[in-house]
Design a protein around this motif. Structure first.
Motif: not given
Length: 54
Positions: A28-37
């Motif tokens: 699995d690829e660890k991704t950062k959450r997009d908080w802009s929304g």
């Protein structure tokens, strides 16, 4: 702007063995959450709350 240059971002992979299997792994690829929304929604809610109470 130079279009020929690509910047590769390092990928953070999580490798876990699959239970009850022989030599099988889940990658699995660890991704950062997009908080802009969420930040945008919070600002709109704050503006509407201020406008309602004034």
């Amino acid at each position: 702007m130079i279009l020929d240059e690509e910047i590769e971002l390092p990928r953070k992979l999580i490798v876990k063995p699959i239970a009850d299997s022989y030599n099988s792994y889940s990658v699995d690829e660890k991704t950062k959450r997009d908080w802009s929304g969420n930040i945008y929604l919070g600002c709109i809610a704050a503006i509407l709350t201020i406008a309602y109470f004034t």
